[in-house]
Structure formats: structure tokens, C-alpha cells
Scaffold this motif. Structure first.
Motif: not given
Length: 205
Positions: A193, A197, A200, A205
Motif C-alpha cells: 500500500r 500509493s 500517500a 491512499e
């Protein structure tokens, strides 16, 4: 007269036995004080778990009862605390290590299972943010991100440069970033993740 001096001469079969037994008791007491001093020296440098401190004291004696007595006194007088050890250990590593590495290392200290379960829940709540901060420090500049400014945004020009690379080059860079976070002990889901992302914030995200 103290209890130490209250033995009846008839308790011993000979004077030599009496002297030998009293000498042995005195040496045992002195040995325990010496062991206590060593333990306090270790604890003065940093927190230790009971298991870790026990292992270090075994370098100096094979008498497990003596070690038990020293550890019991240290815990009674609040010199040694597994709870305090865990708190200190996590505080010194949580910005560099992921949950898996922290918990795996602590599992070697024979800690209470409830303590580890509670810690696992606490770490889970902060793992994404910790992984994101580490990623930003290591890779954020590639995308124009300031690791010390939570409001900074990806530089679109730098992002386009990255996207213009070949699929193989992009995949290689993402794999490099994932390996970095994974090597620090972050869980696979969090690693994926954060990298995909581009660091982020968790809510974005």
C-alpha cells in the motif's frame, strides 16, 4: 544474639564441619551480592528483560537458585521490569522497524503472551504511518516529496519522468522500494500500500 549465631555446637559433628559450613554460607552471601552488583550494572546501562538478564548472569554462576534470588529482589525493588523493557525496546525501534521484526525479536525474550498480544494490536494501528515515514525519508525526494512536511504533494513533473520509464524499469524501482520496507519487518499488505500509493497519507491512499 542474631539467628546466624544461635547454632548449638551440637548441631555440628566437628569444629571443622562447623567452620566449613559457616564459610560456605558466607561465600554464598558474598557471591549473591557480587551477582546483584553485576545485574544492577547491566540495568544501569539499559532496560533488560528477565530472560535476557538471567542469560547474562549465567555467565558468572551455575547456581540457578542464586540467580532466581537476585532476579526476585531486582523485580521487588523495581530495578527490573519486563513491562518497562518492552516500552523502551519499542520506543527505540518503532521508527525503523516494522511490526514483524519488533514482535519476532521480542518473542525471544519469553515475555507474557498477553503483553505481546496487546503490543501487536497497538503496533498494527500505527504501522502504515511508520512505514510511510520511513519510505518518505528514503524515496520521497524521487517524487518531490518532503519527508518533514506532511502536506507536501507529489511533483507531477517528476512523476511523469518516472512513468515515462520502461515498464521493466518501473517494476524494478517498485521492487527495490518493497524490499527495503520488507527488510525492516513491515507486513506485506502495508508495504504494498505504501509503495503503490507513493507514500500517500493513509486516509488518501
Amino acid at each position: 544474639m542474631s539467628s546466624h549465631d544461635s547454632h548449638d555446637p551440637g548441631d555440628y559433628s566437628s569444629l571443622s564441619e562447623e567452620l566449613l559450613l559457616k564459610s560456605s554460607a558466607a561465600k554464598s552471601k558474598q557471591s549473591q551480592l557480587s551477582l546483584l552488583a553485576r545485574a544492577i550494572a547491566f540495568l544501569s546501562r539499559r532496560e533488560h528483560s528477565e530472560a535476557e538478564l538471567r542469560q547474562k548472569l549465567q555467565r558468572y554462576t551455575d547456581d540457578l537458585d542464586e540467580i532466581d534470588a537476585v532476579l526476585a529482589r531486582l523485580q521487588r525493588e523495581n530495578w527490573q521490569s519486563d513491562e518497562r523493557f518492552v516500552e523502551s525496546f519499542v520506543q527505540s525501534r518503532e521508527q525503523r522497524w516494522g511490526n514483524q521484526k519488533i514482535l519476532q525479536t521480542l518473542s525471544q525474550h519469553k515475555l507474557d503472551s498477553d503483553t505481546l498480544a496487546e503490543l501487536r494490536d497497538d503496533l498494527k494501528d500505527t504501522e502504515y504511518q511508520r512505514a510511510r515515514e520511513l519510505w518518505l525519508k528514503r524515496f520521497g525526494a524521487k517524487y518531490g516529496l518532503d519527508p518533514y512536511d506532511p502536506e507536501s504533494e507529489v511533483d507531477e513533473a517528476l512523476l511523469q519522468q518516472f512513468k515515462q520509464q520502461s515498464p521493466e524499469a518501473q517494476a524494478k524501482e517498485r521492487a527495490k522500494q518493497m524490499r527495503f520496507l520488507a527488510s525492516r519487518g513491515f507486513t506485506a499488505d502495508v508495504v504494498y500500500r505504501v509503495v503503490n500509493s507513493l507514500g500517500a497519507p493513509e486516509d488518501d491512499e
